[in-house]
Design a protein around this motif. Structure first.
Motif, PDB file in Angstrom:
ATOM      1  N   ARG A  61      -5.772  16.338 -17.073  1.00  0.00           N
ATOM      2  CA  ARG A  61      -4.403  16.441 -16.773  1.00  0.00           C
ATOM      3  C   ARG A  61      -4.076  15.259 -15.805  1.00  0.00           C
ATOM      4  O   ARG A  61      -3.224  15.567 -14.863  1.00  0.00           O
ATOM      5  CB  ARG A  61      -4.129  17.842 -16.017  1.00  0.00           C
ATOM      6  CG  ARG A  61      -4.275  18.730 -17.071  1.00  0.00           C
ATOM      7  CD  ARG A  61      -4.376  20.233 -16.555  1.00  0.00           C
ATOM      8  NE  ARG A  61      -3.394  20.692 -15.806  1.00  0.00           N
ATOM      9  CZ  ARG A  61      -3.153  22.108 -15.443  1.00  0.00           C
ATOM     10  NH1 ARG A  61      -3.859  22.938 -15.842  1.00  0.00           N
ATOM     11  NH2 ARG A  61      -2.186  22.320 -14.491  1.00  0.00           N
ATOM     12  N   GLY A  62      -4.605  14.197 -16.083  1.00  0.00           N
ATOM     13  CA  GLY A  62      -4.265  12.955 -14.945  1.00  0.00           C
ATOM     14  C   GLY A  62      -4.505  11.730 -15.728  1.00  0.00           C
ATOM     15  O   GLY A  62      -5.245  11.582 -16.781  1.00  0.00           O
ATOM     16  N   LEU A  63      -3.541  10.916 -15.471  1.00  0.00           N
ATOM     17  CA  LEU A  63      -3.623   9.417 -16.115  1.00  0.00           C
ATOM     18  C   LEU A  63      -3.274   8.356 -15.046  1.00  0.00           C
ATOM     19  O   LEU A  63      -2.435   8.740 -14.064  1.00  0.00           O
ATOM     20  CB  LEU A  63      -3.000   9.302 -17.545  1.00  0.00           C
ATOM     21  CG  LEU A  63      -1.434   9.478 -17.475  1.00  0.00           C
ATOM     22  CD1 LEU A  63      -0.959   8.048 -17.084  1.00  0.00           C
ATOM     23  CD2 LEU A  63      -0.896   9.821 -18.730  1.00  0.00           C
ATOM     24  N   ARG A  64      -3.724   6.992 -15.295  1.00  0.00           N
ATOM     25  CA  ARG A  64      -3.279   5.843 -14.647  1.00  0.00           C
ATOM     26  C   ARG A  64      -3.050   4.745 -15.424  1.00  0.00           C
ATOM     27  O   ARG A  64      -3.477   4.591 -16.642  1.00  0.00           O
ATOM     28  CB  ARG A  64      -4.296   5.472 -13.362  1.00  0.00           C
ATOM     29  CG  ARG A  64      -3.960   4.171 -12.872  1.00  0.00           C
ATOM     30  CD  ARG A  64      -5.120   3.501 -12.325  1.00  0.00           C
ATOM     31  NE  ARG A  64      -4.835   2.206 -11.697  1.00  0.00           N
ATOM     32  CZ  ARG A  64      -4.826   1.173 -12.202  1.00  0.00           C
ATOM     33  NH1 ARG A  64      -5.082   1.052 -13.397  1.00  0.00           N
ATOM     34  NH2 ARG A  64      -4.426   0.025 -11.529  1.00  0.00           N
ATOM     35  N   ALA A  65      -1.952   4.114 -15.100  1.00  0.00           N
ATOM     36  CA  ALA A  65      -1.611   2.950 -16.060  1.00  0.00           C
ATOM     37  C   ALA A  65      -0.831   1.972 -15.366  1.00  0.00           C
ATOM     38  O   ALA A  65      -0.589   2.229 -14.244  1.00  0.00           O
ATOM     39  CB  ALA A  65      -0.675   3.435 -17.174  1.00  0.00           C
ATOM     40  N   VAL A  66      -0.898   0.701 -15.862  1.00  0.00           N
ATOM     41  CA  VAL A  66      -0.217  -0.332 -14.919  1.00  0.00           C
ATOM     42  C   VAL A  66       1.306  -0.771 -15.777  1.00  0.00           C
ATOM     43  O   VAL A  66       1.146  -1.208 -16.997  1.00  0.00           O
ATOM     44  CB  VAL A  66      -0.976  -1.349 -14.705  1.00  0.00           C
ATOM     45  CG1 VAL A  66      -0.085  -2.745 -13.954  1.00  0.00           C
ATOM     46  CG2 VAL A  66      -2.235  -1.186 -13.885  1.00  0.00           C
ATOM     47  N   HIS A  80      10.015  -6.570 -11.842  1.00  0.00           N
ATOM     48  CA  HIS A  80       9.895  -7.097 -10.411  1.00  0.00           C
ATOM     49  C   HIS A  80       8.424  -6.764  -9.919  1.00  0.00           C
ATOM     50  O   HIS A  80       8.189  -6.896  -8.624  1.00  0.00           O
ATOM     51  CB  HIS A  80      10.711  -5.934  -9.641  1.00  0.00           C
ATOM     52  CG  HIS A  80      12.073  -5.895 -10.111  1.00  0.00           C
ATOM     53  ND1 HIS A  80      13.028  -6.974 -10.014  1.00  0.00           N
ATOM     54  CD2 HIS A  80      12.859  -4.942 -10.980  1.00  0.00           C
ATOM     55  CE1 HIS A  80      14.171  -6.605 -10.669  1.00  0.00           C
ATOM     56  NE2 HIS A  80      14.178  -5.694 -11.078  1.00  0.00           N
ATOM     57  N   GLY A  81       7.468  -6.905 -11.095  1.00  0.00           N
ATOM     58  CA  GLY A  81       5.952  -6.804 -10.692  1.00  0.00           C
ATOM     59  C   GLY A  81       5.345  -5.553 -11.250  1.00  0.00           C
ATOM     60  O   GLY A  81       5.806  -4.653 -11.797  1.00  0.00           O
ATOM     61  N   GLU A  82       3.979  -5.713 -11.137  1.00  0.00           N
ATOM     62  CA  GLU A  82       3.012  -4.616 -11.463  1.00  0.00           C
ATOM     63  C   GLU A  82       3.290  -3.458 -10.562  1.00  0.00           C
ATOM     64  O   GLU A  82       3.252  -3.554  -9.185  1.00  0.00           O
ATOM     65  CB  GLU A  82       1.704  -5.114 -11.566  1.00  0.00           C
ATOM     66  CG  GLU A  82       1.529  -6.330 -12.538  1.00  0.00           C
ATOM     67  CD  GLU A  82       0.069  -6.655 -12.746  1.00  0.00           C
ATOM     68  OE1 GLU A  82      -0.624  -6.321 -11.684  1.00  0.00           O
ATOM     69  OE2 GLU A  82      -0.475  -7.427 -13.614  1.00  0.00           O
ATOM     70  N   ILE A  83       3.096  -2.280 -11.419  1.00  0.00           N
ATOM     71  CA  ILE A  83       3.262  -1.015 -10.446  1.00  0.00           C
ATOM     72  C   ILE A  83       2.230   0.135 -11.087  1.00  0.00           C
ATOM     73  O   ILE A  83       2.130   0.064 -12.271  1.00  0.00           O
ATOM     74  CB  ILE A  83       4.540  -0.259 -10.476  1.00  0.00           C
ATOM     75  CG1 ILE A  83       5.493  -1.080  -9.879  1.00  0.00           C
ATOM     76  CG2 ILE A  83       4.473   1.146  -9.934  1.00  0.00           C
ATOM     77  CD1 ILE A  83       6.957  -0.642  -9.904  1.00  0.00           C
ATOM     78  N   ALA A  84       1.088   0.502 -10.130  1.00  0.00           N
ATOM     79  CA  ALA A  84       0.171   1.384 -10.938  1.00  0.00           C
ATOM     80  C   ALA A  84       0.944   2.836 -10.948  1.00  0.00           C
ATOM     81  O   ALA A  84       1.459   3.320  -9.874  1.00  0.00           O
ATOM     82  CB  ALA A  84      -0.943   1.590  -9.637  1.00  0.00           C
ATOM     83  N   ALA A  85       1.197   3.198 -12.094  1.00  0.00           N
ATOM     84  CA  ALA A  85       1.746   4.608 -12.539  1.00  0.00           C
ATOM     85  C   ALA A  85       0.723   5.720 -12.742  1.00  0.00           C
ATOM     86  O   ALA A  85      -0.227   5.509 -13.347  1.00  0.00           O
ATOM     87  CB  ALA A  85       2.852   4.324 -13.737  1.00  0.00           C
ATOM     88  N   TYR A  86       0.849   6.584 -11.868  1.00  0.00           N
ATOM     89  CA  TYR A  86       0.102   7.855 -12.099  1.00  0.00           C
ATOM     90  C   TYR A  86       0.853   9.082 -12.622  1.00  0.00           C
ATOM     91  O   TYR A  86       1.816   9.342 -12.157  1.00  0.00           O
ATOM     92  CB  TYR A  86      -0.664   8.226 -10.677  1.00  0.00           C
ATOM     93  CG  TYR A  86      -1.604   7.571 -10.350  1.00  0.00           C
ATOM     94  CD1 TYR A  86      -3.192   7.687 -10.115  1.00  0.00           C
ATOM     95  CD2 TYR A  86      -1.331   6.036  -9.764  1.00  0.00           C
ATOM     96  CE1 TYR A  86      -4.008   6.812  -9.705  1.00  0.00           C
ATOM     97  CE2 TYR A  86      -2.187   5.335  -9.321  1.00  0.00           C
ATOM     98  CZ  TYR A  86      -3.639   5.745  -9.233  1.00  0.00           C
ATOM     99  OH  TYR A  86      -4.612   4.709  -8.976  1.00  0.00           O
ATOM    100  N   VAL A  87       0.347   9.648 -13.736  1.00  0.00           N
ATOM    101  CA  VAL A  87       1.071  11.078 -14.012  1.00  0.00           C
ATOM    102  C   VAL A  87       0.108  12.053 -14.050  1.00  0.00           C
ATOM    103  O   VAL A  87      -1.279  11.992 -14.339  1.00  0.00           O
ATOM    104  CB  VAL A  87       1.553  10.864 -15.489  1.00  0.00           C
ATOM    105  CG1 VAL A  87       2.103  12.057 -15.883  1.00  0.00           C
ATOM    106  CG2 VAL A  87       2.711   9.645 -15.594  1.00  0.00           C
ATOM    107  N   VAL A  88       0.338  13.336 -13.418  1.00  0.00           N
ATOM    108  CA  VAL A  88      -0.509  14.317 -13.101  1.00  0.00           C
ATOM    109  C   VAL A  88      -0.129  15.766 -13.370  1.00  0.00           C
ATOM    110  O   VAL A  88       1.261  15.809 -13.197  1.00  0.00           O
ATOM    111  CB  VAL A  88      -1.479  14.234 -11.649  1.00  0.00           C
ATOM    112  CG1 VAL A  88      -2.142  12.943 -11.548  1.00  0.00           C
ATOM    113  CG2 VAL A  88      -0.326  14.247 -10.593  1.00  0.00           C
TER     114      VAL A  88
END
Length: 318
Positions: free
Chosen positions: A172-177, A182-190
């Motif tokens: 029940r969790g993921l991370r993606a860039v 406007h630049g790279e963002i680390a996106a977390y979905v949980v």
């Protein structure tokens, strides 16, 4: 008695962190519904006026000031949208949703850059993928959570936030860039574990453990800009989410109670950020879920700290 009740209400608002969270989790329960103490203030005001009690009216200035300090800013107008702003929609779509296509269209209709979803199960998952694909060609789904994006996604993978006592398959969790203009963002979905109310009180140990694991992952994140979206099963005032609220910015404007959809009492669907400001959060119209969707506007900081390298494993596309 009215004056004493007013002082007690002010004390609960101001010193809620001092309430012990043992023996059934009374502190988490209080903090989950902390804004609703404003109704107590209104009731006390009505009684004070009815009794014509000058002492009670003066005492009521204390909880009024405390509530305004804690929550008054959420009611102020948000600043005008900026050219660099991103819009993120967060929604627990419910595994019992009978209209996934309608839900997907409603979320896309808000025009967000990112859409974070929880409780994705077959065959509804295929419907979300098909419906969102034209406007959101980049996606990643890990277990029952997913992220759809207008911008390319790389380095997508599962995020382990499973509590130790859960032995079955649980993702029940993921991370993606997200590679935004406007630049790279680390996106977390949980999707943090649920908090249950039983005979012994509030059971939140699994949620709290998951929040600690997530907080550790955010602390170790190399990219300076982070967006976290998810069903956290807790409000931003709940101390169980301290590992997140202590590291990430929460919404500056907007109340956006999201659960339950039929009569929303609390916002447990959150969008948080690092090296960015969540300028406003609002609810969207109801879907076939027991949660309301929330949409957040995020303004990235202009001069984030130097980012570390992100692993590139190829676009997480259709």
């Amino acid at each position: 008695m009215l004056a004493a009740a007013a002082v007690l209400t002010a004390a609960l608002l101001t010193f809620h962190r001092a309430v012990p969270d043992s023996l059934g989790g009374p502190a988490s329960l209080l903090e989950s519904f902390l804004p609703w103490l404003g109704l107590v203030v209104v009731a006390l005001l009505a009684l004070a006026l009815l009794r014509r009690s000058a002492l009670a009216l003066v005492a009521l200035l204390l909880p009024v000031a405390a509530w305004t300090y804690l929550f008054g800013g959420l009611l102020l107008p948000a600043p005008e949208p900026g050219a660099d702003d991103l819009v993120v929609v967060q929604h627990n779509v419910s595994d019992e949703n009978t209209d996934p296509a309608g839900t997907a269209r409603a979320l896309a209709g808000a025009g967000p850059d990112l859409i974070a979803l929880q409780e994705l199960v077959p065959p509804a998952l295929a419907v979300y993928e098909k419906t969102l694909a034209p406007d959101y060609p980049y996606r990643t789904v890990q277990g029952t959570v997913g992220l759809w994006s207008k911008h390319p996604l790389t380095d997508a993978g599962p995020l382990d936030i499973r509590p130790r006592d859960i032995t079955e398959d649980w993702s029940r969790g993921l991370r993606a860039v997200a590679h935004t203009p406007h630049g790279e963002i680390a996106a977390y979905v949980v999707h943090l574990p649920s908090v249950r109310m039983g005979a012994g009180g509030l059971a939140s140990s699994r949620r709290d453990e998951s929040a600690r694991l997530l907080g550790q992952a955010v602390a170790a994140e190399e990219l300076s800009r982070v967006i976290l979206a998810g069903d956290l099963n807790g409000t931003v005032d709940d101390r169980g989410l301290d590992p997140l609220t202590g590291r990430l910015n929460v919404a500056e404007r907007g109340v956006a109670f999201s659960f339950p959809a039929a009569f929303p009492l609390a916002r447990i669907d959150q969008v948080m950020a690092r090296s960015a400001t969540v300028t406003r959060i609002r609810t969207l119209p109801a879907t076939g879920s027991d949660h309301l969707p929330v949409a957040a506007r995020i303004t990235p900081d202009r001069s984030p700290a130097q980012d570390g390298p992100a692993k590139d494993t190829g676009d997480a596309g259709p």
